[in-house]
Design an enzyme around this catalytic site. Structure first.
Site, PDB file in Angstrom:
ATOM      1  N   LYS A 137      77.804  45.607  83.288  1.00 36.03           N
ATOM      2  CA  LYS A 137      77.273  44.931  84.134  1.00 36.03           C
ATOM      3  C   LYS A 137      75.722  45.110  84.224  1.00 36.03           C
ATOM      4  O   LYS A 137      75.008  46.299  83.695  1.00 36.03           O
ATOM      5  CB  LYS A 137      77.941  45.802  85.584  1.00 36.03           C
TER       6      LYS A 137
ATOM      7  N   LYS B 207      70.428  47.338  87.808  1.00 32.57           N
ATOM      8  CA  LYS B 207      68.825  47.776  87.996  1.00 32.57           C
ATOM      9  C   LYS B 207      68.524  49.129  87.728  1.00 32.57           C
ATOM     10  O   LYS B 207      67.523  49.479  87.303  1.00 32.57           O
ATOM     11  CB  LYS B 207      68.399  47.358  89.363  1.00 32.57           C
TER      12      LYS B 207
ATOM     13  N   LYS C  65      79.169  56.858  89.713  1.00 33.32           N
ATOM     14  CA  LYS C  65      77.781  57.261  90.198  1.00 33.32           C
ATOM     15  C   LYS C  65      77.991  58.699  90.173  1.00 33.32           C
ATOM     16  O   LYS C  65      76.750  59.553  89.885  1.00 33.32           O
ATOM     17  CB  LYS C  65      77.599  56.881  91.602  1.00 33.32           C
TER      18      LYS C  65
END
Ligand code: TYM
Length: 339
Positions: A202, A205, A120
């Site tokens: 993965k 969203k 992130k």
């Protein structure tokens, strides 16, 4: 102590999901369906982890809308408030307070090793804030506040769960038994649903390519299109195996939707091509999501009911978590508050 006459205390489950936009089939298969299935046998406590969500910058109006929609959607998935608690994390102030305490028992080096933090901070290089770094100790607070025995999550949360265990053991080691050390509950099938466009990554969203994920609220036509376009391989045989990430992923999804084993799926599609298989997966997902979408539409129109639900759960959650927070603060040596 339990005796023959006292009913056995049910084990406690805690889990949470971030309301950071679309909830995907990955969330559902990896976590939510297990939450729903565990409610009869465990004392389940679920939260919408909105404090975690602001570690990435949010538009206020969208954030509020996403949170309410996510709340309604999870109820539509089958979270049953007669059996479980389901509240909004920011409504229960003990989470942030316990997180502060636990921050002081979490090492900088430990948090630096978290792969999600590394990913992130690369993705949001202009906003590598302290909250993003300390995210896992807030997660530990969520779980430990309820003395949870088990935490149903997808594979991507395993490292955070291991850290939670380490923090709990460290604290207990210094002050004596304070927190239950929780076990992860990771499903055998579907623990990591992959992107439909890059099956080595993965399903997420936050992926910019909308064809890479299926949202639980996607329209049937969009779901079918996404599965038809799913990236597979050139083998053209529906078989589970190495180097067949795309097909393995679709088989995992189909297996969870239909309850069929890999062998049954291979037999069903013996002699048929990938086109037929992709259609069948798409249809199974559309059929599975239809009642959830209908229930969502009903619930999202009833804001007063939603408010009643999350408020009632938050009140109970506050009572339970306050006990743990008070206990931990006492052990550390804070002066007891007299009000
Ligand atoms: P979040 O919101 O990213 O995801 C919610 C749940 O969905 C699972 N998941 C997946 N499972 C399989 N395949 C995928 N592609 C996939 N993508 C997501 C996640 O593993 C998760 O179980 N930090 C957490 C929320 C949280 C939490 C907690 C979880 C906050 N506090 C305490 C457990 C306990 C998160 O961001 O999950």
């Amino acid at each position: 102590m339990e005796t023959a006459n006292t009913p056995e205390r049910k084990k406690v489950i805690f889990s949470a999901i971030q309301p950071s936009g679309t909830i995907t089939l990955g969330n559902y298969v990896g976590a939510l369906r297990n939450w729903v299935g565990l409610q009869d046998d465990y004392d389940c406590i679920f939260a919408l982890a909105d404090l975690h969500t602001i570690t990435v910058r949010q538009d206020p109006a969208k954030f509020r809308k996403n949170a309410l929609e996510a709340y309604a959607l999870l109820l539509a998935c089958g979270i049953d408030l007669d059996k479980s608690l389901f509240f909004i994390q920011s409504h229960v102030h003990t989470h942030a307070e316990l997180a502060w305490l636990l921050n002081c028992y979490t090492q900088f080096g430990e948090l630096s090793r978290m792969t999600q933090f590394k990913d992130k901070s690369q993705k949001h290089a202009d906003n590598v804030n302290v909250g993003l770094f300390a995210y896992p100790s807030l997660m530990a607070a969520d779980i430990l506040a309820y003395q949870a025995d088990m935490v149903p999550v997808g594979l991507d949360q395993k490292q955070h769960l291991e850290l939670t265990r380490n923090i709990a053991e460290r604290f207990n080691g210094i002050y004596g038994q304070t927190f239950k050390v929780p076990d992860p509950y990771i499903p055998k099938v579907g623990a990591k649903i992959m992107s439909l466009q890059d099956p080595t990554r993965k399903m997420s969203k936050s992926d910019e390519n909308v064809n890479s994920y299926v949202a639980l609220l996607d329209k049937p036509d969009d779901i079918m299109r996404k599965f038809k376009r799913a990236i597979t391989d050139s083998d053209a045989q529906v078989r589970y195996g190495e180097g067949k990430d795309g097909i393995n992923n679709l088989m995992g999804i189909y297996s969870v939707m239909t309850g069929k084993t890999n062998e049954e799926i291979e037999r069903e599609f013996d002699g048929k091509g990938y086109g037929d298989f992709k259609l069948a997966v798409g249809e199974a997902v559309v059929d599975h999501l239809r009642p959830i979408q209908e229930e969502f539409t009903r619930l999202i129109g009833d804001k007063a009911y939603l408010e009643q639900c999350y408020t009632k759960s938050a009140e109970t959650a506050l009572r339970i978590s306050q006990r743990t927070l008070d206990k931990a603060m006492k052990k550390v040596g804070f002066v007891k508050r007299a009000f």
